[in-house]
Design a protein around this motif. Sequence first.
Motif, PDB file in Angstrom:
ATOM      1  N   SER A   7       0.742  -1.209  -0.031  1.00  0.00           N
ATOM      2  CA  SER A   7       0.034   0.104  -0.078  1.00  0.00           C
ATOM      3  C   SER A   7       0.759   1.328   0.082  1.00  0.00           C
ATOM      4  O   SER A   7       1.914   1.209   0.305  1.00  0.00           O
ATOM      5  N   ASP A  11      -3.648  -0.690  -1.217  1.00  0.00           N
ATOM      6  CA  ASP A  11      -4.511   0.445  -1.276  1.00  0.00           C
ATOM      7  C   ASP A  11      -3.402   1.692  -1.377  1.00  0.00           C
ATOM      8  O   ASP A  11      -2.214   1.565  -1.248  1.00  0.00           O
ATOM      9  N   SER A  38      -7.666  -5.931  -0.403  1.00  0.00           N
ATOM     10  CA  SER A  38      -7.872  -4.435  -0.222  1.00  0.00           C
ATOM     11  C   SER A  38      -7.173  -3.668  -1.187  1.00  0.00           C
ATOM     12  O   SER A  38      -5.956  -3.517  -1.494  1.00  0.00           O
TER      13      SER A  38
END
Length: 388
Positions: free
Chosen positions: A142, A165, A186
Amino acid sequence: MASELCKTISVARLEKHKNLFLNYRNLHHFPLELLKDEGLQYLERLYMKRNSLTTLPENLAQKLPNLVELYLHSNNIVVVPEAIGSLVKLQCLDLSDNALEIVCPEIGRLRALRHLRLANNQLQFLPPEVGDLKELQTLDISTNRLLTLPERLHLCLSLQYLTVDRNRLWYVPRHLCQLPSLNELSMAGNRLAFLPLGISMLFSTVAIPFYIPTNSVLDLGRSRELQYVYVDNNIHLKGLPSYLYNKVIGCSGCGAPIQVSEVKLLSFSSGQLTVFLPAEVKAIGTENDHVLPLQELAMRSLYHTYHSFLKDLNFLSPISLPRSLLELLHCPLGHCHRCSEPMFTIVYPKLFPLRETPMAGLHQGRTAISFVAYCCSTQCLQTFDLLS
């Protein structure tokens, strides 16, 4: 400080310690004492968080041959060197919050690696050799600059948690549907415009760059293992495929623009920031009902002002808030399904009873499922609907 460091390492060598903590030592270079003579042959876990390291030594594996866990969180490392591939027993590698621009292909030689964390760096791509990590269970990449993911990532057969993310992804790579152990995906805060819709669309519109067996499942919803798909805050995302209704948590970004409140009379200052409270504050006592709490309004306004400030100046502002509020500012409870507005203290739930679907039968033996949407206001609550 240097003598204290040498003493700590010497004691670890003499007493054959398996764990060594060198966090917060203001180290600019890898300690030579660690690499002296035969090194630390018994060491299994090395913690070097919150230092100022810029590189790793080439003989790291030779001096620390039994290293199982290496924590280098919050340093200034720019490149993951080729030498990392010689740590054949390594199971956990944390290089989060560095200045990484390149991950060398040799990382694919870490065949025992289970947890790889590369969050908060400057990576624009990952080497395809990541797909050679057959034991990898957790991959956190992320807050980087990734436009796509390596095609061979689907070969990580043990991968359970994938966090991408706050990158620059425009689409969900099709090969992720082939990860047999994936439990949580995610991809919040990217540029997603759509999610994969189905196998027929795949073969009619997309060229497949790798072999897919005829019995493969080619959408995210049919996997029994996958339970959570986070796609919050993708403002171009228009809707969700029906096969995800029993899985998705945090699926905002319907495409509606976020309305930023105009400057009004009420305001307060913090450091270099002047935060203006939204116009809804003046609605208290009028015909408008369901007025949000003042703390919620203030947090939403502060969130937009703060992030706009960071974007313009490209550095962390000296904002002064209580720790609990500052943590809430960085991690909202969620985002509105209708307009992506962040929510901090209050949400408006809306239950959608769904009709029977082919996928529903895979969810704990049931043939009917429901989906709960969360909105930031009664207005969004009334206008939000699921797309077929």
